[in-house]
Structure formats: C-alpha cells, structure tokens
Design a protein around this motif. Structure first.
Motif, PDB file in Angstrom:
ATOM      1  N   ASP A   1       6.308  -5.717  -2.269  1.00  0.00           N
ATOM      2  CA  ASP A   1       5.739  -5.950  -3.596  1.00  0.00           C
ATOM      3  C   ASP A   1       4.268  -6.329  -3.502  1.00  0.00           C
ATOM      4  O   ASP A   1       3.510  -6.108  -4.452  1.00  0.00           O
ATOM      5  N   LEU A   2       3.874  -6.913  -2.384  1.00  0.00           N
ATOM      6  CA  LEU A   2       2.470  -7.260  -2.153  1.00  0.00           C
ATOM      7  C   LEU A   2       2.117  -7.006  -0.703  1.00  0.00           C
ATOM      8  O   LEU A   2       2.847  -7.415   0.205  1.00  0.00           O
ATOM      9  N   ILE A   3       1.007  -6.333  -0.487  1.00  0.00           N
ATOM     10  CA  ILE A   3       0.382  -6.237   0.830  1.00  0.00           C
ATOM     11  C   ILE A   3      -1.006  -6.833   0.683  1.00  0.00           C
ATOM     12  O   ILE A   3      -1.819  -6.358  -0.126  1.00  0.00           O
ATOM     13  N   THR A   4      -1.284  -7.902   1.396  1.00  0.00           N
ATOM     14  CA  THR A   4      -2.579  -8.552   1.304  1.00  0.00           C
ATOM     15  C   THR A   4      -3.162  -8.693   2.695  1.00  0.00           C
ATOM     16  O   THR A   4      -2.431  -8.755   3.683  1.00  0.00           O
ATOM     17  N   LEU A   5      -4.483  -8.727   2.765  1.00  0.00           N
ATOM     18  CA  LEU A   5      -5.154  -8.651   4.059  1.00  0.00           C
ATOM     19  C   LEU A   5      -6.063  -9.841   4.292  1.00  0.00           C
ATOM     20  O   LEU A   5      -6.771 -10.281   3.388  1.00  0.00           O
ATOM     21  N   GLU A   6      -6.048 -10.320   5.522  1.00  0.00           N
ATOM     22  CA  GLU A   6      -6.959 -11.387   5.953  1.00  0.00           C
ATOM     23  C   GLU A   6      -7.529 -11.024   7.322  1.00  0.00           C
ATOM     24  O   GLU A   6      -7.356 -11.732   8.306  1.00  0.00           O
ATOM     25  N   PRO A   7      -8.195  -9.861   7.429  1.00  0.00           N
ATOM     26  CA  PRO A   7      -8.786  -9.445   8.701  1.00  0.00           C
ATOM     27  C   PRO A   7     -10.158 -10.081   8.888  1.00  0.00           C
ATOM     28  O   PRO A   7     -10.650 -10.784   7.993  1.00  0.00           O
ATOM     29  N   PRO A   8     -10.809  -9.847  10.023  1.00  0.00           N
ATOM     30  CA  PRO A   8     -12.217 -10.238  10.147  1.00  0.00           C
ATOM     31  C   PRO A   8     -13.065  -9.479   9.121  1.00  0.00           C
ATOM     32  O   PRO A   8     -12.595  -8.512   8.508  1.00  0.00           O
ATOM     33  N   PRO A   9     -14.313  -9.890   8.937  1.00  0.00           N
ATOM     34  CA  PRO A   9     -15.177  -9.199   7.963  1.00  0.00           C
ATOM     35  C   PRO A   9     -15.326  -7.717   8.295  1.00  0.00           C
ATOM     36  O   PRO A   9     -15.206  -7.307   9.455  1.00  0.00           O
ATOM     37  N   PRO A  10     -15.577  -6.894   7.299  1.00  0.00           N
ATOM     38  CA  PRO A  10     -15.601  -5.439   7.516  1.00  0.00           C
ATOM     39  C   PRO A  10     -16.659  -4.967   8.502  1.00  0.00           C
ATOM     40  O   PRO A  10     -16.502  -3.897   9.107  1.00  0.00           O
ATOM     41  N   SER A  11     -17.736  -5.724   8.684  1.00  0.00           N
ATOM     42  CA  SER A  11     -18.774  -5.300   9.615  1.00  0.00           C
ATOM     43  C   SER A  11     -18.466  -5.680  11.055  1.00  0.00           C
ATOM     44  O   SER A  11     -19.194  -5.294  11.970  1.00  0.00           O
ATOM     45  N   ALA A  12     -17.397  -6.444  11.286  1.00  0.00           N
ATOM     46  CA  ALA A  12     -17.022  -6.821  12.654  1.00  0.00           C
ATOM     47  C   ALA A  12     -16.515  -5.594  13.411  1.00  0.00           C
ATOM     48  O   ALA A  12     -15.955  -4.663  12.821  1.00  0.00           O
ATOM     49  N   ALA A  13     -16.702  -5.619  14.711  1.00  0.00           N
ATOM     50  CA  ALA A  13     -16.289  -4.484  15.532  1.00  0.00           C
ATOM     51  C   ALA A  13     -14.774  -4.317  15.510  1.00  0.00           C
ATOM     52  O   ALA A  13     -14.024  -5.289  15.551  1.00  0.00           O
ATOM     53  N   SER A  14     -14.336  -3.077  15.408  1.00  0.00           N
ATOM     54  CA  SER A  14     -12.935  -2.680  15.606  1.00  0.00           C
ATOM     55  C   SER A  14     -11.993  -3.060  14.472  1.00  0.00           C
ATOM     56  O   SER A  14     -10.778  -3.026  14.646  1.00  0.00           O
ATOM     57  N   VAL A  15     -12.515  -3.422  13.292  1.00  0.00           N
ATOM     58  CA  VAL A  15     -11.614  -3.706  12.167  1.00  0.00           C
ATOM     59  C   VAL A  15     -11.834  -2.760  10.997  1.00  0.00           C
ATOM     60  O   VAL A  15     -11.201  -2.896   9.956  1.00  0.00           O
ATOM     61  N   VAL A  16     -12.707  -1.786  11.164  1.00  0.00           N
ATOM     62  CA  VAL A  16     -13.013  -0.878  10.058  1.00  0.00           C
ATOM     63  C   VAL A  16     -11.773  -0.112   9.618  1.00  0.00           C
ATOM     64  O   VAL A  16     -11.664   0.299   8.453  1.00  0.00           O
ATOM     65  N   ASN A  17     -10.789   0.062  10.512  1.00  0.00           N
ATOM     66  CA  ASN A  17      -9.593   0.819  10.129  1.00  0.00           C
ATOM     67  C   ASN A  17      -8.672   0.046   9.205  1.00  0.00           C
ATOM     68  O   ASN A  17      -7.621   0.543   8.814  1.00  0.00           O
ATOM     69  N   LEU A  18      -9.057  -1.195   8.842  1.00  0.00           N
ATOM     70  CA  LEU A  18      -8.341  -1.934   7.801  1.00  0.00           C
ATOM     71  C   LEU A  18      -9.133  -1.953   6.488  1.00  0.00           C
ATOM     72  O   LEU A  18      -8.749  -2.642   5.541  1.00  0.00           O
ATOM     73  N   TYR A  19     -10.223  -1.206   6.438  1.00  0.00           N
ATOM     74  CA  TYR A  19     -11.043  -1.112   5.226  1.00  0.00           C
ATOM     75  C   TYR A  19     -11.296   0.338   4.822  1.00  0.00           C
ATOM     76  O   TYR A  19     -12.118   0.591   3.943  1.00  0.00           O
ATOM     77  N   SER A  20     -10.623   1.275   5.428  1.00  0.00           N
ATOM     78  CA  SER A  20     -10.898   2.687   5.183  1.00  0.00           C
ATOM     79  C   SER A  20      -9.973   3.254   4.101  1.00  0.00           C
ATOM     80  O   SER A  20      -8.886   2.730   3.840  1.00  0.00           O
TER      81      SER A  20
ATOM     82  N   PRO B   1     -17.459   6.820   0.767  1.00  0.00           N
ATOM     83  CA  PRO B   1     -16.407   5.900   1.202  1.00  0.00           C
ATOM     84  C   PRO B   1     -16.417   5.672   2.709  1.00  0.00           C
ATOM     85  O   PRO B   1     -16.958   6.483   3.475  1.00  0.00           O
ATOM     86  N   VAL B   2     -15.806   4.577   3.121  1.00  0.00           N
ATOM     87  CA  VAL B   2     -15.538   4.317   4.535  1.00  0.00           C
ATOM     88  C   VAL B   2     -14.221   5.006   4.869  1.00  0.00           C
ATOM     89  O   VAL B   2     -13.208   4.786   4.207  1.00  0.00           O
ATOM     90  N   THR B   3     -14.226   5.872   5.874  1.00  0.00           N
ATOM     91  CA  THR B   3     -13.018   6.583   6.294  1.00  0.00           C
ATOM     92  C   THR B   3     -12.842   6.429   7.795  1.00  0.00           C
ATOM     93  O   THR B   3     -13.752   5.975   8.497  1.00  0.00           O
ATOM     94  N   ASP B   4     -11.671   6.823   8.277  1.00  0.00           N
ATOM     95  CA  ASP B   4     -11.423   6.719   9.714  1.00  0.00           C
ATOM     96  C   ASP B   4     -12.430   7.514  10.527  1.00  0.00           C
ATOM     97  O   ASP B   4     -12.873   7.082  11.593  1.00  0.00           O
TER      98      ASP B   4
END
Length: 326
Positions: A95-114, A229-232
C-alpha cells in the motif's frame, strides 16, 4: 529535529492521506531507522518491511534515538537486501513504498531516483497504493531537482508535492487519483500513538499536516518544464556539477510558488481556515529561514519573534530558536 521531522513524515504523511485502509508498507533504506520505525506508530499495518543494503547500517540503527527501536521490534521485518532488487525478486504488493536513500547526487544511488525504478515501484503497488520519494532540495542544483521531478512525473499519472521540512520536499505518486478526505484524515490522527509521533515534530493535528501541501501534478509539470528525466542509462544527476552554496534560496522559493489550494473533501470553512492559518505560519518560518541564510539576522529575529507569539509551543519552530540562542 529537522531530520526527525521529515523522516517521520516520509512514512506517516502518505499513510494518513491514503484513501484506502493501508495494511502493508515497504521502506527502502533503513539508515537511522526513523522512517521505518515510524511505521510502528501507525495502527492497522499488518506488514512492515525495511530493505537495507548494508548489514553495518542495520546494526547501527539501534544507536539512534527517535526510531521507536525499529531494528529491535519484531513487527518490523528488516531485510538486508538491495531495495530495488527486493522489488524485482518478489511479486509482493504494498500500500506504501517509501524511500530513505542517500541524497540523489551521492555515488551509486541514482538507480533509486530514475524513471526506470519508479516504474518498477509502480508495478508493486496494491490498489490505491502510493510511492513516497524523499526530495532534498539543498543537495543538488535547481536544474537537477527539476530533472528528478520530471523522472517522477514520467512514471506516475498522479503526483503531489509536500514540504516536510525547510530543506526537504516529498513527492507522492500513484496510479489512481489521490484524495484528501478531511474527516478520514482527522479520524486517523485521533489515534493517540500516531498523534504523539507527529506532535513531537510540530504536527499537532490535521491542519498542520495539510499545511505542508504544495501542489498537484499541474504545478509540478510547470516546475519540471523541459527538464530531461534521470534514467538508468542517463544517470545525469550522479555526474552533475558542484552544488551552488545558495541553492536552497533558489529552489525553495520556486517550489513554494507552485502552491495551490489543497483539494480537501468534506472540509467546512472553519477547517479550511485552520489549514490556511497553519500554512501561513509555516511560510513565515520559511521566510525567516531564508532571511537567515541570506545573512539578514534582524529580519530573522523579527519573523521568529512573531512566529513564537502565535505558536510558542511548536517543537519544530522552537528548535531553531533554541539553536540560534546557543
């Protein structure tokens, strides 16, 4: 306090406004455990899952306050796993998917913002499900924030923007239209455990929660404009330029300017006024803070003195006053 506030709202705000009866939630990124732990304050959830990539982070979450002992509570299923792969390997729906990753500009986390990730998350939503994405606004330049918003809009037909903290926004996306039912929201906030968790961070009732509303898809489209957009395969945010030192002073006003009237269902004039008043107090605080960032200390003091006269007990606002006095 600033982190405690936005991290709690990262989980609790979408659950409170959910137009169904949410029973399951997934948090991607355990971190300090505050967002995942906030699920424990929401009654009615049958399944609470947190996916954390690093075993050391999962262990370290026990060292942080304000997370309701997330890692030690058997009601929360903490899985040491990559959050995106957790969605790929299982057909479970939430019912909910929520995210608490590092900031989008951090290395190796862009695939959680694409856009690619958002489409995957969309496929794992239950009917009326929501995806809530943390959108920090001081960790990247404004043009990159616009690209992040474009990625979200490209993936969800319905999207809203909320301001969870001075430095943070929250994007909520869904397949079905989102509803803000005033009576349902008020009924949920009558739960004492949930109410206490939000009161601790300056949300004393439905008006304070709804005062954080900023915009629907129309405003977000205007903000994103022609941004790519940001994509893979085009992870441009990871290779963006250095963040300008005054970026909060550029991005926050641009997002606040998008604000429209929250589309409340079943709200009487008195309730509407309470939301407007709470929003005006929030905007007074943002104005004061922007003055402080610009070096206008007298204006900061003037605005905060006024705010403390009208809302002297709000722990979020008081934290900033106490910090400036130390």
């Amino acid at each position: 306090m600033p982190s405690l506030r936005y991290m709690r709202l990262q989980a609790l705000l979408p659950l409170v406004i959910h137009k169904g009866e949410p029973k399951s939630a997934l948090v991607i990124g355990l971190g300090t455990g505050i967002t995942a732990g906030s699920l424990l304050a929401y009654p009615g959830l049958d399944r609470r899952v947190a996916a954390e990539l690093l075993p050391s982070v999962a262990r370290a979450s026990a060292l942080f306050a304000g997370n309701f002992n997330a890692a030690g509570d058997s009601r929360l299923d903490v899985r040491v796993a990559d959050g995106r792969r957790e969605l790929m390997r299982s057909q479970s729906r939430y019912d909910l998917i929520t995210l608490e990753p590092p900031p989008p500009s951090a290395a190796s986390v862009v695939n959680l913002y694409s856009s690619d990730f958002y489409r995957l998350a969309r496929e794992r939503l239950a009917p009326n499900g929501l995806v809530a994405q943390w959108l920090p606004i001081a960790t990247q330049n404004d043009e990159d924030t616009r690209a992040l918003v474009r990625s979200f809009l490209d993936s969800f037909p319905h999207a809203t923007l909320w301001s969870t903290e001075l430095h943070e926004m929250l994007l909520i996306g869904s397949v079905e239209p989102q509803e803000l039912d005033a009576s349902r929201i008020a009924a949920r906030l009558a739960d004492p455990t949930l109410a206490a968790a939000l009161r601790d961070v300056g949300i004393s009732g439905p008006a304070d929660l709804l005062a954080t509303w900023m915009s629907d898809r129309t405003g977000l489209e205007r903000y994103a404009g022609s941004a790519l957009p940001v994509t893979d395969d085009q992870p441009r945010i990871e290779y963006a330029s250095w963040v300008r030192p005054d970026e909060l002073q550029r991005t926050l006003p641009a997002l606040v300017a998008l604000r429209s009237k929250a589309p409340l269902l079943g709200a009487d004039p008195a309730f509407d006024k309470s939301v407007t008043d709470a929003h005006n107090r929030l905007m007074l605080f943002y104005q004061a803070s922007l003055n402080a960032y610009a070096g206008y200390r007298d204006e900061w003091a003037r605005d905060m003195e006024l705010l403390m006269r009208v809302e002297p007990t709000n722990p979020y606002y008081r934290w900033f006053v106490s910090s400036s006095e130390r």
